[in-house]
Scaffold this motif. Structure first.
Motif, PDB file in Angstrom:
ATOM      1  N   PHE A 286       0.858  -1.043  -0.071  1.00  0.00           N
ATOM      2  CA  PHE A 286       0.033  -0.041  -0.018  1.00  0.00           C
ATOM      3  C   PHE A 286       0.926   1.278   0.020  1.00  0.00           C
ATOM      4  O   PHE A 286       0.563   2.196  -0.378  1.00  0.00           O
ATOM      5  CB  PHE A 286      -0.928  -0.130   1.247  1.00  0.00           C
ATOM      6  CG  PHE A 286      -0.542   1.065   2.170  1.00  0.00           C
ATOM      7  CD1 PHE A 286      -1.004   2.207   2.231  1.00  0.00           C
ATOM      8  CD2 PHE A 286       0.241   0.754   3.129  1.00  0.00           C
ATOM      9  CE1 PHE A 286      -0.545   3.131   3.251  1.00  0.00           C
ATOM     10  CE2 PHE A 286       0.584   1.324   4.269  1.00  0.00           C
ATOM     11  CZ  PHE A 286       0.202   2.645   4.444  1.00  0.00           C
ATOM     12  N   TYR A 287       1.882   1.346   0.726  1.00  0.00           N
ATOM     13  CA  TYR A 287       2.819   2.409   0.949  1.00  0.00           C
ATOM     14  C   TYR A 287       3.705   2.939  -0.486  1.00  0.00           C
ATOM     15  O   TYR A 287       3.415   4.064  -0.728  1.00  0.00           O
ATOM     16  CB  TYR A 287       3.865   2.174   2.064  1.00  0.00           C
ATOM     17  CG  TYR A 287       4.557   3.470   2.439  1.00  0.00           C
ATOM     18  CD1 TYR A 287       3.768   4.865   2.596  1.00  0.00           C
ATOM     19  CD2 TYR A 287       5.817   3.486   2.565  1.00  0.00           C
ATOM     20  CE1 TYR A 287       4.517   6.076   2.909  1.00  0.00           C
ATOM     21  CE2 TYR A 287       6.554   4.997   2.832  1.00  0.00           C
ATOM     22  CZ  TYR A 287       5.822   6.018   2.975  1.00  0.00           C
ATOM     23  OH  TYR A 287       6.306   7.163   3.487  1.00  0.00           O
ATOM     24  N   HIS A 288       4.057   1.736  -1.144  1.00  0.00           N
ATOM     25  CA  HIS A 288       4.634   2.130  -2.486  1.00  0.00           C
ATOM     26  C   HIS A 288       3.564   2.685  -3.368  1.00  0.00           C
ATOM     27  O   HIS A 288       3.806   3.615  -4.196  1.00  0.00           O
ATOM     28  CB  HIS A 288       5.132   0.763  -3.071  1.00  0.00           C
ATOM     29  CG  HIS A 288       5.743   1.039  -4.382  1.00  0.00           C
ATOM     30  ND1 HIS A 288       6.959   1.543  -4.793  1.00  0.00           N
ATOM     31  CD2 HIS A 288       5.281   0.457  -5.453  1.00  0.00           C
ATOM     32  CE1 HIS A 288       7.151   1.494  -5.979  1.00  0.00           C
ATOM     33  NE2 HIS A 288       6.060   0.749  -6.406  1.00  0.00           N
ATOM     34  N   VAL A 399       4.969   5.576   7.459  1.00  0.00           N
ATOM     35  CA  VAL A 399       5.822   4.285   7.506  1.00  0.00           C
ATOM     36  C   VAL A 399       5.656   3.260   8.584  1.00  0.00           C
ATOM     37  O   VAL A 399       5.754   2.329   8.496  1.00  0.00           O
ATOM     38  CB  VAL A 399       7.373   5.230   7.888  1.00  0.00           C
ATOM     39  CG1 VAL A 399       8.049   4.262   8.062  1.00  0.00           C
ATOM     40  CG2 VAL A 399       7.636   6.239   6.589  1.00  0.00           C
ATOM     41  N   GLN A 400       5.242   3.905   9.769  1.00  0.00           N
ATOM     42  CA  GLN A 400       4.889   2.992  10.808  1.00  0.00           C
ATOM     43  C   GLN A 400       3.703   2.119  10.403  1.00  0.00           C
ATOM     44  O   GLN A 400       3.785   0.826  10.755  1.00  0.00           O
ATOM     45  CB  GLN A 400       4.242   3.741  12.201  1.00  0.00           C
ATOM     46  CG  GLN A 400       5.413   4.390  12.959  1.00  0.00           C
ATOM     47  CD  GLN A 400       5.327   5.999  12.329  1.00  0.00           C
ATOM     48  OE1 GLN A 400       5.164   6.268  11.134  1.00  0.00           O
ATOM     49  NE2 GLN A 400       5.895   6.984  13.198  1.00  0.00           N
ATOM     50  N   LEU A 401       2.716   2.639   9.712  1.00  0.00           N
ATOM     51  CA  LEU A 401       1.563   1.532   9.085  1.00  0.00           C
ATOM     52  C   LEU A 401       2.305   0.638   8.087  1.00  0.00           C
ATOM     53  O   LEU A 401       1.787  -0.472   8.401  1.00  0.00           O
ATOM     54  CB  LEU A 401       0.512   2.628   8.453  1.00  0.00           C
ATOM     55  CG  LEU A 401      -0.649   1.844   8.207  1.00  0.00           C
ATOM     56  CD1 LEU A 401      -1.427   1.341   9.314  1.00  0.00           C
ATOM     57  CD2 LEU A 401      -1.766   2.667   7.372  1.00  0.00           C
ATOM     58  N   GLY A 405       2.160  -3.262   8.657  1.00  0.00           N
ATOM     59  CA  GLY A 405       1.946  -4.422   7.518  1.00  0.00           C
ATOM     60  C   GLY A 405       2.876  -5.520   7.226  1.00  0.00           C
ATOM     61  O   GLY A 405       2.437  -6.559   7.173  1.00  0.00           O
ATOM     62  N   LEU A 406       4.206  -5.423   7.367  1.00  0.00           N
ATOM     63  CA  LEU A 406       5.326  -6.277   7.312  1.00  0.00           C
ATOM     64  C   LEU A 406       5.161  -7.187   8.321  1.00  0.00           C
ATOM     65  O   LEU A 406       5.173  -8.065   8.263  1.00  0.00           O
ATOM     66  CB  LEU A 406       6.331  -5.558   7.321  1.00  0.00           C
ATOM     67  CG  LEU A 406       6.933  -4.674   5.931  1.00  0.00           C
ATOM     68  CD1 LEU A 406       8.292  -3.931   6.092  1.00  0.00           C
ATOM     69  CD2 LEU A 406       6.845  -5.519   4.594  1.00  0.00           C
TER      70      LEU A 406
END
Length: 444
Positions: A286-288, A399-401, A405-406
């Protein structure tokens, strides 16, 4: 008397779960009318609007973000004609049907009544499952059809299984991941001496530990599985299954393409192959996607994200395809965990398969089972904490989210490995019938 008692027991479980779901539907209607936070899933509003558009003679795709088969809108036409809660009742009924099918599958495999009831309860009274249907999500329909397909295969009804498989892949594209295991189990050894498939039956909990004398096959190698697939693919049953299921898929697709044109093809099918969602979700991608969504993605970039899924799927199929319910469970967990978009409703896809494998696991609730539950739920709550800070508090915690996810992916992987370690691999069908083997040939 024993069978009557079993029926009463199952009936009571189903009635209690039906009462629970009906109460939640009624409560949800009240909450939607009186409280700021709605109980109803936003997707249900999309379904209902699409159905209303069809009822008015229009296209379901006139409703923005409707990206499902038109069949779903047709099923929900009574939302406009009878009552807005019709769909919730339909989905909840499918929930109950899943419970009934779980009992049927386990009964075919010789599971004792008490263990069957606990497995049914694991589905019907799981908070993840009974809230999904009552909030208006259509996934219970998919779960019910997938279990019915499994029942048809177990009873030797290959054509009926193919009919429903082609239909459900059209309805919800993800079950396409099961096609290779289906072809493998429909191989040359599918039919026993009587012409019907010979099922392995559950024996006792003792066989889960130190069963060195077992005659069952172990997980197969890659080359053996590849050879099995290629040789099995040309069998009559496998070819008929592929032809009929493929014909069903393309028939429904052709009908709706004729009715709704490229809007249908792009929104209901092609969209899911190249979907990129910039909104936060459990997926590690999602972040990418969020960072690069404005620039867009090439088709190669969009399809490349399927590569990890493909590798994991092939590895699981290679090792576990003949233990069909177990393979389907692992495939689904892996598919969801590595998907580009992951929401809580997807968890229902593997929760309906979990009760089918519990009786073959040596893992006890205390302590390893409890540890798996805590790791999975704890990592999910950890992700939800950061999602709350982002969505409701407006804090910059992207970033924390993403890290959460990882962690959730690692938790899913840990649980999968624990389940594999404690599972007794048992092919659904025996490849040959040997004298003295404990097998049962099930009749329709």
């Amino acid at each position: 008397m024993a069978s009557a008692a079993a029926a009463v027991t199952l009936r009571r479980v189903l009635l209690a779960s039906a009462a629970l779901r009906l109460a939640l539907v009624v409560f949800g209607e009240w909450q939607d009318a009186h409280l700021e936070v709605r109980y109803t899933d936003v997707d249900y509003l999309v379904f209902s609007d699409a159905a209303a558009s069809v009822a008015a003679g229009g296209s379901p795709f006139a409703r923005a973000t409707y990206r499902y088969s038109p069949l779903l809108a047709y099923l929900l036409l009574p939302n406009s004609l009878l009552h807005a809660a019709w769909g919730k009742l339909l989905f909840s009924a499918a929930d109950l049907l899943v419970g009934l099918f779980i009992d049927t599958i386990l009964k075919l495999r010789g599971i004792p009544e008490k263990m069957r009831m606990w497995s049914v309860i694991a589905w019907l009274f799981n908070p993840f499952t009974f809230t999904i249907g009552t909030r208006g999500n259509c996934e219970p329909i998919v779960c019910a059809v997938m279990l019915w397909i499994l029942i048809c295969l177990m009873k030797g009804r290959v054509m009926q299984a193919a009919f429903w498989y082609g239909l459900i892949v059209h309805f919800r594209i993800y079950p396409i991941i099961y096609v290779i295991p289906f072809v493998i189990v429909l191989g040359k050894s599918y039919a026993g001496v009587s012409g019907r498939p010979t099922l392995t039956i559950w024996r006792s909990e003792k066989h889960l530990q130190n069963d060195r004398g077992s005659q069952r096959e172990g997980p197969t190698s890659f080359l053996a599985t590849l050879w099995d697939f290629l040789s099995n693919f040309i069998t009559r049953k496998a070819i008929l299954f592929g032809l009929l299921s493929g014909s069903m898929f393309f028939a429904w697709t052709g009908v709706f393409f004729y009715l709704y044109g490229w809007d249908f093809l792009n929104e209901a099918l092609l969209y899911h192959l190249t979907r990129t969602d910039p909104r936060h979700n459990f997926s590690i991608y999602f972040y990418h996607i969020y960072l690069h969504h404005q620039q867009g993605f090439s088709s190669i970039q969009r399809l490349a994200s399927f590569l990890p899924q493909l590798i994991v799927q092939l590895a699981l199929i290679t090792r576990f395809s003949r233990d069909l319910p177990f393979c389907m469970f692992l495939q689904t967990v892996a598919f969801v965990a590595f998907n580009k978009v992951m929401t809580a409703q997807y968890f229902v896809w593997f929760f309906c398969l979990l009760p089918l494998i519990l009786s073959w696991s040596s893992m006890k609730l205390k302590w390893k089972g409890l540890a798996c539950m805590l790791v999975w739920m704890g990592s999910q709550l950890h992700w939800l904490m950061w999602a709350y800070l982002l969505e409701f508090k407006g804090r910059n915690v992207f970033v924390q989210l993403w890290v959460a996810g990882l962690v959730f992916l690692a938790a899913n992987t840990f649980v999968m490995l624990m389940v594999i370690k404690h599972h007794k691999y048992t092919p659904l069908f025996l490849s040959s019938v040997k004298p003295g083997s404990k097998v049962a040939t099930k009749k329709d």
